[in-house]
Design a protein around this motif. Structure first.
Motif, short mmCIF file in Angstrom:
data_model
loop_
_atom_site.label_atom_id
_atom_site.label_comp_id
_atom_site.label_asym_id
_atom_site.label_seq_id
_atom_site.Cartn_x
_atom_site.Cartn_y
_atom_site.Cartn_z
N LEU A 103 -7.77 10.47 0.57
CA LEU A 103 -8.69 9.39 0.21
C LEU A 103 -9.61 9.77 -0.95
O LEU A 103 -9.96 8.93 -1.77
CB LEU A 103 -9.52 8.98 1.43
N TYR B 39 -3.77 0.09 9.63
CA TYR B 39 -4.20 -0.44 8.34
C TYR B 39 -4.15 0.57 7.20
O TYR B 39 -4.02 0.18 6.04
CB TYR B 39 -5.64 -0.98 8.45
N ARG B 40 -4.30 1.85 7.52
CA ARG B 40 -4.47 2.87 6.49
C ARG B 40 -3.30 3.86 6.51
O ARG B 40 -2.81 4.22 7.58
CB ARG B 40 -5.78 3.63 6.69
N GLN C 123 0.83 -1.20 0.00
CA GLN C 123 0.00 0.00 0.00
C GLN C 123 0.87 1.26 0.00
O GLN C 123 0.61 2.21 -0.75
CB GLN C 123 -0.91 0.00 1.24
N TYR D 111 -8.91 -3.88 7.17
CA TYR D 111 -9.31 -2.90 8.20
C TYR D 111 -10.77 -3.07 8.58
O TYR D 111 -11.12 -3.13 9.77
CB TYR D 111 -9.06 -1.48 7.71
N TRP E 28 -7.28 2.35 12.88
CA TRP E 28 -7.03 3.03 11.61
C TRP E 28 -5.55 3.16 11.23
O TRP E 28 -5.18 2.79 10.10
CB TRP E 28 -7.71 4.41 11.64
N CYS F 63 -5.73 -3.88 2.20
CA CYS F 63 -5.64 -3.21 3.50
C CYS F 63 -7.00 -2.66 3.93
O CYS F 63 -7.36 -2.72 5.11
CB CYS F 63 -4.61 -2.08 3.46
N ARG F 64 -7.74 -2.12 2.98
CA ARG F 64 -9.07 -1.60 3.31
C ARG F 64 -9.99 -2.73 3.77
O ARG F 64 -10.71 -2.58 4.78
CB ARG F 64 -9.69 -0.91 2.09
#
Length: 721
Positions: free
Chosen positions: A365, A615-616, A342, A589, A612, A585-586
């Motif tokens: 985003l 993962y992001r 990512q 999550y 959060w 990853c999304r």
């Protein structure tokens, strides 16, 4: 066999025995009987297939009315026999009779759903929901009976087959989750809890729908929409060419808008509206934060009443994964590969955007869909509509049936003397080395605006009309219902690659229904299959679309007859890997968030803030309240089960890798196909999914195949020396 901790390896030990999806809180109603059925039941012909031409709401309602009453009386008679100690064998005297009296009800239910999806003028939504509710409540009586529950728990299991043990386990677990082993006081508490939970879920749904519909942004400048695809323009305006155009949060508008809108402020505006649904910053009447917490509290109370520490722990009773700890181990393992990917992907995307006059210091985003779409076009020249001429429906169907013949040694033959609900619906027999059909299915491919249910981004269904039952002497019958664009003029029905993938996926599910070899309908096909592996056969068949020989067999340009060019096939492979780390990853999550929301007592926002950053790669926006509109877990049936999509993809990729490993040996490919047919397609819900996989693969599953397919291999660090 019990599960042990994974550590660095995936599935070092065996997976635990699990069973069917959870059902609870049923109310038994004796239905009213509609008009009397004539001597010759109009629902079926002499050839054993439904008389769709003669089906009406009235005779469906009449059939359901009679069959539900017959079923409930039959269950009552069995209960009386149990009370009088007349039961000598639980299958002979209890479960086999239930199988026989329940078969007509289940079939009529399946017919009604098929009509609802295929011809809503014959079966309007209100009428179908009435039939569905009546049938569901009646069928639940067999799982809500304390006498049947007692009988299956006391049954001698020493000489039972694996399938019979799964049937018994299904009744035992259903009864347990319905609270049949509890005292009356606790049963009352459970019932009250479930009633409150239903009310709160309905409240969450209504508020989310209202919040979604409340947002709109009108565009009058043609320059803004000049590069929008035709489908998006049509969804945004009644006059696509002249406008004005309205941006909304509906699924057929939101993501295509984000992918095609070059104006950053407009993207930010619609993104903020999407993630802000249900938040306290928006319309006060639409706030779902309190409702969300109440749903969590009631689910925790439900689990505690039933003897579980958390709702997530209770959910694992119906999952292949077996425990929350096992899921978290897999999530962590996948994150080891996905998070670095990512970071690399976003760095590359930012550099791409900077080269094209992106002015901000970082990608946000609301920027990702637009720049991702441009980068994908730049790198691979991929446009979904470019593939349209290469996939005529008839050619795709022929290639799909040929693949099934090759892998599973079955013939799929059209039969023309069959009643259907529309003129373009076709019926096919499934044959297996015999002139006698194993099963059959209807194919309803085309959109019919005035007749057919159409949900944007959800344009395909596989309906199991009738399950296989050796006891009730029933063969599997299914319907595949799609909304593909019909032929126009001299042009045949053409499919996008997304359409082709949907067709293969639903047909993979249909094969599990049609080729099952079980004796009991309760474990036939997809019945009793654990929720986290329901999509496995669909995903597995879809993997064949990334095999060049299969693409050649299903592609033929509508004008030239040419196969899909090699460079366009390569683009499909590359597009699947593009931004795969970000996507995974999304999903991981949201899977972790779902599990934590149903395990922890912490406030939802605190849970989000904690998860959060792991993962992001984006900061959490102060107005981002995405859990407040997370309807999949708070309204639909995916609470503590959102991870299931990733889980089923792991299993499916590993299954396909068995074919890939012998790709140059046709004899071995056929042997793997035979093994898949004899396990996944034949056993359905009659076998523990862990054992089904071992019978097919000879070992436990691994995520290696999925990571390879997505191109998510770890980048080795370079020694500076």
């Amino acid at each position: 066999m019990a599960l042990t901790q994974f550590g660095k390896k995936f599935f070092q030990k065996r997976w635990s025995t699990l069973t069917l999806p959870r059902r609870h809180g049923y109310i038994v109603l004796v239905p009213e009987i509609g008009e009397d059925l004539p001597e010759k039941n109009p629902l079926f012909q002499q050839n054993g297939l439904p008389e769709f031409n003669a089906l009406t709401i009235e005779n469906c309602m009449a059939a359901i009315g009679k069959q539900t009453l017959d079923f409930e009386i039959g269950v009552q008679n069995i209960e009386e026999s149990i009370q009088k100690n007349l039961i000598k064998d639980v299958f002979t005297n209890v479960l086999d009779p239930i199988e026989n009296i329940g078969a007509p009800l289940d079939t009529t239910w399946g017919l009604s759903k098929t009509l609802y999806l295929g011809n809503s003028t014959l079966m309007p939504t209100k009428s179908y929901l009435a039939i569905h509710d009546r049938a569901r409540k009646s069928r639940a009586t067999k799982f809500n009976s304390p006498y049947i529950f007692k009988a299956v728990n006391e049954a001698d299991t020493s000489k039972r087959s694996e399938e019979q043990l799964r049937v018994l386990r299904k009744y035992q677990l259903e009864g347990k989750l319905n609270g049949l082993n509890m005292k009356d006081r606790d049963k009352s508490k459970l019932k009250e809890c479930l009633n409150k939970l239903t009310a709160e879920k309905n409240k969450f749904k209504a508020k989310t729908e209202a919040s979604t519909k409340s947002f709109s942004h009108q565009l009058k400048d043609p320059h803004i929409v000049k590069d929008f695809p035709v489908d998006l323009l049509s969804a945004m305006s009644s006059d696509p060419g002249r406008g004005p155009w309205v941006a909304t949060l509906q699924p057929n508008v939101y993501m295509p808008f984000m992918e095609n809108c070059a104006v950053r402020d407009l993207r930010w505006n619609i993104w903020l509206a999407m993630v802000g649904r249900g938040s306290s910053f928006g319309h006060e009447n639409y706030s779902t934060s309190t409702t969300l917490e109440e749903i969590r509290f009631l689910r925790r109370e439900q689990a505690n009443i039933l003897g579980y520490k958390s709702f997530a722990e209770m959910s694992m009773e119906t999952k292949m994964a077996g425990s929350v700890e096992n899921i978290k181990s897999i999530i962590d393992l996948l994150m080891d590969h996905a998070r670095p990917a990512q970071e690399r992907e976003l760095t590359c995307l930012y550099e791409f955007a900077i080269q094209r006059d992106f002015k901000d210091s970082k990608i946000e985003l609301w920027d990702v869909p637009y720049w991702r779409n441009l980068q994908q076009l730049n790198l691979y020249r991929y446009k979904d509509l470019d593939y349209l001429p290469y996939f005529p429906l008839s050619k795709v169907i022929d290639g799909l049936f040929s693949l099934c013949k090759r892998l599973f040694n079955i013939d799929i033959v059209q039969r023309t003397d069959v009643s259907t609900w529309a003129k373009d619906v076709k019926y096919f027999d499934v044959l297996d080395n015999s002139d006698t059909p194993l099963s059959g299915f209807y194919l309803d491919p085309y959109a019919r605006t005035s007749q057919k249910l159409h949900i944007p981004y959800h344009n395909g269904w596989m309906v199991g009309i009738q399950n296989r039952s050796k006891i009730a002497d029933m063969k599997p019958l299914a319907a595949l219902v799609f909304n593909f664009m019909p032929p126009r003029g001299d042009k045949p029905c053409l499919l996008t690659f997304k359409d082709v993938k949907l067709l293969f996926h639903k047909f993979g599910q249909a094969l599990q229904h049609l080729l099952t070899q079980t004796s009991y309908s309760d474990v036939s096909g997809l019945s009793n299959v654990e929720w986290d592996v329901v999509e496995v056969c669909g995903h597995a068949l879809s993997h064949w679309l990334y095999n060049k020989s299969v693409i050649d067999s299903i592609s033929s340009h509508c004008d030239t007859g040419d196969k899909l060019p090699a460079e366009m096939f390569d683009a499909l492979i590359n597009v699947r890997k593009h931004m795969a780390g970000l996507d995974l990853c999304r999903e991981l999550y949201l899977s972790a968030l779902d599990l934590e929301l149903h395990s922890s007592k912490d406030f939802w926002l605190d849970i989000v803030r904690n998860l959060w950053p792991h993962y992001r790669c984006f900061p959490l926006h102060k107005y981002d309240a995405h859990p407040c509109s997370f309807t999949q877990i708070f309204v639909e049936e995916w609470a503590a089960a959102y991870y299931s999509n990733v889980w089923s993809q792991i299993i499916a990729a590993d299954i396909y890798s068995a074919f890939h490993e012998v790709q140059n040996n046709e004899e071995q490919i056929c042997e793997v196909g035979k093994r898949f047919k004899n396990t996944y397609l034949a056993l359905g819900g009659s076998c523990n999914p862990c054992e089904t996989f071992r019978k097919f693969r000879g070992r436990d599953p691994s995520p290696k195949a999925l990571l390879t397919i997505l191109g998510l291999k770890k980048v080795k660090s370079v020694d500076p020396k």
